[in-house]
Design an enzyme around this catalytic site. Structure first.
Site, PDB file in Angstrom:
ATOM      1  N   LYS A  62      32.444  -0.835 -25.403  1.00 16.99           N
ATOM      2  CA  LYS A  62      32.948  -2.081 -24.817  1.00 16.99           C
ATOM      3  C   LYS A  62      32.186  -2.447 -23.538  1.00 16.99           C
ATOM      4  O   LYS A  62      31.758  -3.583 -23.372  1.00 16.99           O
ATOM      5  CB  LYS A  62      34.451  -1.956 -24.474  1.00 16.99           C
ATOM      6  CG  LYS A  62      35.335  -1.665 -25.677  1.00 16.99           C
ATOM      7  CD  LYS A  62      36.812  -1.649 -25.310  1.00 16.99           C
ATOM      8  CE  LYS A  62      37.207  -0.569 -24.310  1.00 16.99           C
ATOM      9  NZ  LYS A  62      37.037   0.826 -24.803  1.00 16.99           N
ATOM     10  N   ARG A  94      45.713  -3.432 -22.882  1.00 15.82           N
ATOM     11  CA  ARG A  94      45.801  -2.124 -23.528  1.00 15.82           C
ATOM     12  C   ARG A  94      47.219  -1.832 -24.005  1.00 15.82           C
ATOM     13  O   ARG A  94      47.453  -0.792 -24.607  1.00 15.82           O
ATOM     14  CB  ARG A  94      45.406  -1.042 -22.543  1.00 15.82           C
ATOM     15  CG  ARG A  94      43.964  -0.529 -22.705  1.00 15.82           C
ATOM     16  CD  ARG A  94      43.783   0.492 -21.635  1.00 15.82           C
ATOM     17  NE  ARG A  94      42.763   1.462 -21.776  1.00 15.82           N
ATOM     18  CZ  ARG A  94      41.554   1.403 -21.232  1.00 15.82           C
ATOM     19  NH1 ARG A  94      41.149   0.330 -20.630  1.00 15.82           N
ATOM     20  NH2 ARG A  94      40.737   2.432 -21.317  1.00 15.82           N
ATOM     21  N   ARG A 113      27.823  10.212 -21.271  1.00 11.57           N
ATOM     22  CA  ARG A 113      27.415   8.966 -20.616  1.00 11.57           C
ATOM     23  C   ARG A 113      27.401   9.052 -19.091  1.00 11.57           C
ATOM     24  O   ARG A 113      28.120   9.839 -18.492  1.00 11.57           O
ATOM     25  CB  ARG A 113      28.250   7.788 -21.119  1.00 11.57           C
ATOM     26  CG  ARG A 113      29.687   7.803 -20.720  1.00 11.57           C
ATOM     27  CD  ARG A 113      30.441   6.687 -21.447  1.00 11.57           C
ATOM     28  NE  ARG A 113      31.799   6.603 -20.979  1.00 11.57           N
ATOM     29  CZ  ARG A 113      32.705   5.764 -21.449  1.00 11.57           C
ATOM     30  NH1 ARG A 113      32.393   4.935 -22.435  1.00 11.57           N
ATOM     31  NH2 ARG A 113      33.919   5.758 -20.960  1.00 11.57           N
ATOM     32  N   ARG A 129      31.645   9.655 -14.728  1.00 17.51           N
ATOM     33  CA  ARG A 129      33.061   9.455 -14.431  1.00 17.51           C
ATOM     34  C   ARG A 129      33.833  10.766 -14.535  1.00 17.51           C
ATOM     35  O   ARG A 129      33.572  11.575 -15.431  1.00 17.51           O
ATOM     36  CB  ARG A 129      33.656   8.441 -15.401  1.00 17.51           C
ATOM     37  CG  ARG A 129      33.287   7.026 -15.051  1.00 17.51           C
ATOM     38  CD  ARG A 129      33.627   6.041 -16.110  1.00 17.51           C
ATOM     39  NE  ARG A 129      34.926   6.251 -16.743  1.00 17.51           N
ATOM     40  CZ  ARG A 129      35.438   5.443 -17.653  1.00 17.51           C
ATOM     41  NH1 ARG A 129      34.757   4.372 -18.039  1.00 17.51           N
ATOM     42  NH2 ARG A 129      36.610   5.685 -18.187  1.00 17.51           N
ATOM     43  N   ARG A 136      42.711  10.140 -23.919  1.00 17.00           N
ATOM     44  CA  ARG A 136      42.477   8.686 -23.882  1.00 17.00           C
ATOM     45  C   ARG A 136      42.470   8.109 -25.295  1.00 17.00           C
ATOM     46  O   ARG A 136      42.927   6.985 -25.521  1.00 17.00           O
ATOM     47  CB  ARG A 136      41.166   8.398 -23.144  1.00 17.00           C
ATOM     48  CG  ARG A 136      41.303   8.658 -21.637  1.00 17.00           C
ATOM     49  CD  ARG A 136      39.962   8.847 -20.942  1.00 17.00           C
ATOM     50  NE  ARG A 136      39.118   7.685 -21.023  1.00 17.00           N
ATOM     51  CZ  ARG A 136      37.801   7.707 -20.820  1.00 17.00           C
ATOM     52  NH1 ARG A 136      37.189   8.840 -20.530  1.00 17.00           N
ATOM     53  NH2 ARG A 136      37.106   6.605 -20.896  1.00 17.00           N
TER      54      ARG A 136
END
Ligand code: AMP
Length: 220
Positions: free
Chosen positions: A15, A90, A129, A163, A174
């Site tokens: 996203k 969400r 990432r 992160r 998550r």
């Protein structure tokens, strides 16, 4: 009317990456509630202090906090160019609040685009990432390395950050939160006639093209 796009998909679906590309390709503004919350955490605001532990646990921050932070951002003048909501809504409550917020300003959702992926691949995608500390460009240890190792393609920056919640254990939490609370929104937007689905398992450039075709078709 300026486009209002929603990107739906679990963590790791792409996203954020695709929202940044849509900004470049269509001059839209990316609104990421995750980014806004991380900025609040870093700034140590009251909302940020409340959100920090929830985010580290991979759970969802309360609708009240998220909505307050999003509303503050949506009064900035640049959003008049059109927005890509990344990571919002969400929950069903957030989706209803968004409908109201848009109705107040005579806007509506142009499209909710579901990035369809295999859950099994998401832990690996998220765990590798990182982003350029200077400009925020996203990279991945395996799938998207800078052309020159250690140097950002976009701005030449040499510092990168990861992160705190991008580790395998938190990603699993998550993903559960996504399936329990966010995935039902796919049916919600389908029932409103604004849902588009794309296969988001291929190369980033192919997904950019597919998404671009949808957005160009809608914005035309
Ligand atoms: P993201 O950057 O979208 O992956 O979001 C990172 C974390 O921020 C999530 O795991 C949640 O804890 C929190 N968060 C971001 N957006 C929302 C939202 N719309 N509602 C609730 N929590 C959110």
């Amino acid at each position: 009317m300026a486009p209002v796009l929603i990107l739906l998909g679990p963590p790791g679906a792409g996203k954020g990456t695709q929202a940044r590309m849509l900004e470049e390709d269509f001059g839209l503004i990316q609104l990421s509630t995750g980014d806004l919350l991380r900025a609040a955490v870093t700034a140590g605001t009251p909302a940020g202090r409340q959100a920090k532990a929830v985010m580290e646990a991979g759970a969802l921050v309360s609708d009240d906090i998220v909505l307050a932070i999003l509303k503050d951002r949506m009064i900035q003048p640049d959003v008049a160019k059109g927005i890509i909501l990344d990571g919002f809504p969400r929950t069903a409550g957030q989706a209803a609040a968004l409908d109201l917020l848009l109705a107040e300003t005579g806007q509506k959702i142009t499209a909710a685009i579901s990035l369809e992926v295999d859950d099994a691949a998401m832990v690996g995608r998220v765990s590798g990432r990182h982003t350029c500390a200077a400009c925020g460009e996203g990279y991945h240890d395996e799938f998207k390395r800078p052309a020159k190792a250690g140097v950002c393609d976009k701005c030449g920056g040499t510092e990168f950050k990861r992160r705190a919640d991008d580790n395998a254990e938190t990603v699993r939490g998550r993903l559960s939160a996504y399936h329990a609370q966010t995935a039902p929104l796919i049916a919600y937007y389908d029932s409103k006639g604004v849902l588009e689905r794309i296969n988001a398992m291929g190369p980033i450039a192919d997904i950019r093209t597919a998404l671009g075709q949808i957005v160009a078709g809608i914005a035309a």
